[in-house]
Design a protein around this motif. Structure first.
Motif, short mmCIF file in Angstrom:
data_model
loop_
_atom_site.label_atom_id
_atom_site.label_comp_id
_atom_site.label_asym_id
_atom_site.label_seq_id
_atom_site.Cartn_x
_atom_site.Cartn_y
_atom_site.Cartn_z
N PHE A 104 16.77 17.77 7.92
CA PHE A 104 16.27 17.47 9.25
C PHE A 104 17.15 16.42 9.94
CE2 PHE A 104 13.40 15.55 12.29
CZ PHE A 104 12.81 16.67 12.84
N LYS A 105 17.65 15.48 9.15
CA LYS A 105 18.43 14.38 9.70
C LYS A 105 19.66 14.87 10.46
CE LYS A 105 17.60 10.08 7.43
NZ LYS A 105 17.61 9.44 6.11
N LYS A 106 20.20 16.01 9.97
CA LYS A 106 21.41 16.53 10.61
C LYS A 106 21.17 16.90 12.07
CE LYS A 106 23.22 18.47 6.34
NZ LYS A 106 23.17 19.72 5.57
N HIS A 107 19.90 17.29 12.37
CA HIS A 107 19.60 17.70 13.74
C HIS A 107 19.49 16.52 14.70
CE1 HIS A 107 19.11 21.72 12.39
NE2 HIS A 107 18.12 21.42 11.58
N LEU B 64 12.52 10.49 18.60
CA LEU B 64 12.82 9.86 17.32
C LEU B 64 11.53 9.45 16.60
CD1 LEU B 64 15.96 7.82 18.38
CD2 LEU B 64 15.86 9.90 17.00
N ALA B 65 10.50 9.09 17.38
CA ALA B 65 9.21 8.78 16.76
C ALA B 65 8.67 10.00 16.03
CB ALA B 65 8.22 8.32 17.83
N TRP B 66 8.76 11.15 16.71
CA TRP B 66 8.28 12.39 16.09
C TRP B 66 9.14 12.73 14.86
CZ3 TRP B 66 11.23 17.04 16.13
CH2 TRP B 66 10.58 18.13 15.56
N ALA B 67 10.46 12.56 15.03
CA ALA B 67 11.36 12.89 13.92
C ALA B 67 11.07 12.00 12.71
CB ALA B 67 12.81 12.75 14.36
N SER B 68 10.71 10.72 12.97
CA SER B 68 10.37 9.83 11.86
C SER B 68 9.17 10.36 11.09
CB SER B 68 10.07 8.43 12.38
OG SER B 68 11.12 7.97 13.18
N CYS B 69 8.18 10.89 11.82
CA CYS B 69 7.02 11.50 11.16
C CYS B 69 7.48 12.66 10.29
CB CYS B 69 6.01 12.01 12.18
SG CYS B 69 5.11 10.73 13.00
N LYS B 70 8.35 13.48 10.88
CA LYS B 70 8.85 14.65 10.16
C LYS B 70 9.53 14.23 8.87
CE LYS B 70 8.63 18.87 12.04
NZ LYS B 70 7.94 19.93 11.30
N MET B 71 10.23 13.06 8.95
CA MET B 71 10.97 12.62 7.78
C MET B 71 10.14 11.72 6.87
SD MET B 71 14.81 12.20 9.31
CE MET B 71 14.40 11.03 10.55
N GLY B 72 8.85 11.61 7.24
CA GLY B 72 7.92 10.96 6.30
C GLY B 72 7.86 9.45 6.37
N ALA C 37 3.78 18.95 5.43
CA ALA C 37 4.48 18.35 6.56
C ALA C 37 5.95 18.14 6.22
CB ALA C 37 3.85 17.02 6.92
N GLN C 38 6.17 17.87 4.93
CA GLN C 38 7.55 17.62 4.53
C GLN C 38 8.18 18.86 3.90
OE1 GLN C 38 5.23 14.92 4.29
NE2 GLN C 38 6.32 14.37 6.13
N SER C 39 7.64 20.02 4.30
CA SER C 39 8.17 21.25 3.74
C SER C 39 9.65 21.40 4.08
CB SER C 39 7.38 22.45 4.23
OG SER C 39 7.41 22.47 5.64
N GLU C 40 10.03 20.93 5.31
CA GLU C 40 11.44 20.92 5.64
C GLU C 40 12.07 19.73 4.94
OE1 GLU C 40 12.55 21.44 9.83
OE2 GLU C 40 10.47 22.03 10.14
#
Lengths: 202, 108, 589
Positions: free
Chosen positions: B13-16, A84-92, B5-8
């Protein structure tokens, strides 16, 4: 000052990954061989022993299964907080990252504290590694695994504190670093998933 | 260099995220099962088989979902296949010593 | 890679530039120089040891007094000291000499240049590798000064002997952990660099053979070294924490039963050790083959014969090297099934090795050979490696191994592979790439003296050992004359020892040449050998970031004497493939 290395952040057009991710997977490959060799040694010594543990009884009576189960749950939980930490980065979101990463580090510390109580209980009863090969194997495997936990704590704490400055410079690079740290952390979890039943339950 | 980084799409992404929770719960359940089974005092070979199969399933879930191996790049698969091969070889070491030695002693 | 980086590089303080450098070329040279020093130390240990073998029980002149009464009571070598010399010679030569030179030195310096990369993929990790290696090597050497001396259980450190040996063995284990860690980090770096950082147009089938050899070598290190690390950790536990992983129950030492838990298995160590150490043999030989390929192609002025065959063979050798380890253990009672299996795999692995050698020999055919010093060493590699390889076959067959096992025949066999084989190839590499590293050529006359003296002397060292071994003389004997069959071949020991000391003298020529040429060797331009691969597109020596402009590859690696071209070499980096075209520096620098 440093020379610009290609594919530090942007993925290689053919392999599709940046250097760091490839590097961490190769490192994990060598870790697989390290723990594989130790696991193999464990099996070899165990099948050569007339009884296991040599003193008699069962592994589950000698080692503390409830504590081991608790620690397994702790590591599994720390794995998902890491994701989830990584996913938070992904989600900005850096604040969310910090929250989940702090949870990961905290759970890792809980694991070590529980391990400390398990170890000191063994030492208290005079069960040192030299006692017999059951304890020898137990301390080597869990000790080496514990060192890996410590390594993970160091890396994750760095990413949580000083390392997170990179977020403001290059978000993708920072996210990649978190992902690589995560790969390592999940591997440490994965090793424990095998160690726990083979040492405590069988 | 940065900024994609936020290209997706973050919403996409949240759905995953759901599957991470599913795996998390599954891992906890399997841990409970493996501990529970150990209290049944099955005979040794069966107990070993059950415990190792459950461990392998758990490890597989961690690797596939948490480590994203389910959709990884070819070069990583290649490295892992090679590693798996030599890992299997290293696990064979006990059978090269213990069993052969056993044969000699018992004369079979 | 930019001019900007180039300019800043001059402002770096000395310690960043030459000591804790992250530049692969500096690190490569650091590795190479340290490894050469370690090789000299390891060889010196052997030269001391050869005195005892040639003249057993006689006081060693001069050195006997210097080394002190513990090692040399009354100037005569103590048996314990003899064992230390033997164990440390093997350890130093393999783990601190040849591998760091072949992989750390040449791999680091040449690989990024040959693939057109500005540096290794992880420059800082590269620096850490070196700084794990050097302390590892130094504490190994320091172990000579602890109570009871250095490790003395052979370079293989078989337990139970090594478990109960004096403190030097503990230091050996710590040293090994550092050396292994260094190699592991290095191998990750090499694989990522070769896969990710190749220049535009440099496909796998356009890679120089040397790079293929390094890639396979890196995989061997990555996957074979961890089991030895595991074994070393277990041995450390046995020695420090009193566990019995390698100690069987009821072990009796000097008439007394050891107070241990027991239940361990000494064979476990052998399996884990050889699981590394057999691939390690190929870690020694593959980079050497890579160097020989480069030098042969360059000096025959024609493409390598069977380039693809060479690549397939080297990959196959890499695979097979993991499934032959137990041929070192035929005498441990594995049972016939296992012995037959490992005997078969051992015979199979000799096939690609022979293919590689055949390709090299075919490459010589019809070439207009320039016998430069590197070419002399590379040519000598071929028959020397052939002798080493072919004499290995009787050792891989269980029936003949029963007789030859642990005799001097084994010593002769693997030294032919490693000394006049690998080391000669490494010397070829030094003579070949020295101009790239320093901007000056090594002196050719001194080089030729070095080659011929070494070539003659080294055969006096190792050829007689075959005869001693076939006469049944065991290795690791402190005094061979205690046995009648040893006395029969004792005269050969005198020949061997004088050969070894002569070989030592010959290396002095190299040392003098190495330093003399640094100051006064002939200056060279980018491409002194008229070679085709990418490293020759850079200035000699290359600056920080290597290439002045981003290199692009247009052709296969060994296009020599292409018909219809003006020159007899078509560099990979030349678009027309016609002569010494080189990337033009930006802004006319």
């Amino acid at each position: 000052m440093e020379t610009a290395i290609p594919h530090l952040v942007e993925p290689h057009p053919v392999t599709g990954i940046p250097n760091g991710k490839f590097g961490i997977w190769l490192f994990l490959a060598s870790e697989v061989m390290l723990f594989g060799a130790l696991f193999s040694s464990y099996v070899l010594i165990r099948v050569g022993a007339p009884h296991w543990p040599p003193e008699g009884g069962l592994s589950s009576e000698v080692l503390n299964v409830p504590l081991g189960t608790f620690n397994t749950a702790v590591l599994i939980t720390s794995s998902i907080t890491m994701v989830l930490a990584w996913a938070s980065c992904k989600m900005g979101s850096l604040p969310k990252f910090k929250l989940w990463m702090a949870a990961t580090v905290g759970l890792a510390l809980v694991f070590l504290v529980v391990k400390y109580f398990e170890y000191s209980d063994k030492f208290h009863h005079g069960h040192f590694p030299s006692h017999d090969n059951f304890y020898g194997i137990y301390f080597v495997l869990t000790g080496l695994h514990g060192l890996h936990i410590v390594g993970g704590i160091v890396v994750n704490t760095y990413l949580l504190t000083f390392g997170s400055k990179l977020w403001n410079v290059d978000r993708e690079w920072f996210t990649n670093r978190v992902e690589n740290a995560g790969l390592y952390w999940h591997f440490v979890d994965l090793v424990w998933i095998f160690l726990f039943p083979s040492l405590y339950l069988l | 260099m940065a900024e994609h980084a936020q290209s997706e799409n973050p919403e996409e992404f949240k759905k995953h995220l759901g599957r991470y929770y599913v795996v998390f719960v599954a891992l906890l359940c399997l841990t409970a099962i493996t501990v529970g089974v150990s209290y049944l005092k099955l005979n040794r070979p069966l107990a070993i088989a059950v415990a190792l199969i459950i461990a392998t399933v758990k490890a597989g879930m961690v690797a596939a979902v948490f480590m994203h191996l389910i959709s990884e790049k070819k070069v990583i698969y290649a490295v892992l296949v090679l590693t798996a091969l030599f890992f299997a070889l290293v696990l064979l070491i006990p059978s090269f010593t213990a069993y052969e030695g056993h044969h000699i002693i018992t004369g079979t | 890679m930019s001019d900007h980086a180039h300019a800043e590089h001059h402002e770096m303080p000395f310690w960043r530039k030459y000591i804790f450098s992250v530049d692969h070329k500096v690190i490569g040279i650091q590795y190479a120089v340290s490894a050469l020093v370690f090789l000299l130390v390891g060889f010196s240990l052997m030269m001391i040891m050869r005195w005892q073998l040639a003249y057993p029980g006689q006081p060693l002149p001069i050195l006997g007094k210097i080394l002190g009464d513990t090692a040399m009571p009354g100037g005569v070598m103590a048996p314990e000291f003899y064992n230390q010399l033997g164990a440390m010679h093997g350890t130093i030569m393999v783990f601190m000499g040849v591998v760091p030179l072949a992989v750390g030195g040449f791999g680091n310096f040449v690989t990024p240049l040959q693939i057109g990369a500005p540096d290794m993929a992880f420059p800082r990790l590269n620096m850490i590798s070196y700084w794990a290696f050097l302390p590892g090597g130094l504490i190994m050497l320091a172990s000579f000064f602890v109570q009871g001396g250095a490790a003395q259980s052979g370079w293989t450190s078989y337990p139970p002997l090594s478990d109960i040996a004096p403190a030097g063995q503990t230091i050996w284990c710590f040293g090994m952990v550092l050396l292994i860690t260094s190699s592991l980090l290095g191998s990750i770096n090499f694989i990522v660099t070769i896969v990710q950082l190749r220049a535009k147009g440099l496909t796998y089938w356009r890679l120089p053979f040397f790079v293929h050899a390094q890639l396979v070598t890196a995989f061997l290190l990555l996957l074979a070294f961890p089991p030895l690390e595991a074994a070393t950790v277990l041995q450390l536990m046995d020695r420090l924490a009193g566990t019995s992983f390698f100690l069987p129950s009821g072990l009796v030492v000097s008439g007394e039963q050891l107070k241990i838990a027991g239940g361990g298995n000494p064979l476990l160590w052998q399996h884990l050790f050889w699981f590394l150490a057999h691939p390690e043999v190929y870690v020694l030989i593959l980079p050497a083959m890579g160097i020989v390929a480069e030098v042969i192609a360059n000096n025959t002025r024609k493409p390598l014969w069977g380039y693809r065959l060479l690549v397939y063979s080297v990959v196959f050798v890499g695979f097979m090297s993991f499934v032959v380890w137990a041929h070192h253990m035929f005498m441990t009672g594995m049972g016939t099934t296992m012995s037959t299996f490992f005997q078969t795999t051992t015979m199979i692995i000799s096939v690609p090795s022979v293919i590689i050698l055949t390709c090299f020999i075919m490459s010589l055919y019809g070439g207009a050979i320039r016998f430069t010093t590197p070419m002399l060493f590379a040519t000598a590699f071929l028959p020397m490696f052939a002798i080493g390889g072919l004499t290995g076959l009787p050792l891989g067959l269980t029936a003949s191994d029963i007789y030859l096992h642990d005799t001097f025949y084994v010593i002769a066999h693997f030294h032919y592979v490693v000394a006049p084989g690998t080391l000669f190839a490494l010397f070829a590499g030094i003579y070949y790439w020295y101009p790239k590293a320093t901007g000056r050529k090594l002196n050719e006359t001194l080089g030729k003296i070095h080659f011929w003296a070494s070539f003659v002397a080294i055969n006096f060292v190792f050829m007689p050992m075959f005869f001693q071994g076939m006469a049944g003389l065991s290795r690791r004997l402190y005094d061979p004359t205690i046995y009648a069959h040893g006395r029969g071949v004792q005269a050969l020991n005198v020949v061997i020892s004088w050969g070894a000391w002569g070989l030592g003298l010959a290396q002095l020529v190299f040392i003098v040449n190495f330093f003399l040429s640094l100051k006064s060797g002939a200056r060279v331009a980018e491409n002194p050998w008229n070679a085709t691969t990418l490293e020759w597109a850079t200035p000699s020596p290359p600056g920080h970031g290597n290439f002045l402009t981003e290199p692009v590859v247009y052709r296969e690696p060994y296009e020599y004497s292409v018909p219809g071209k003006a020159n007899d070499f078509s560099p990979q980096f030349s678009p027309e493939g016609d002569g010494p075209a080189r990337p033009q520096p930006r802004g006319g620098a």
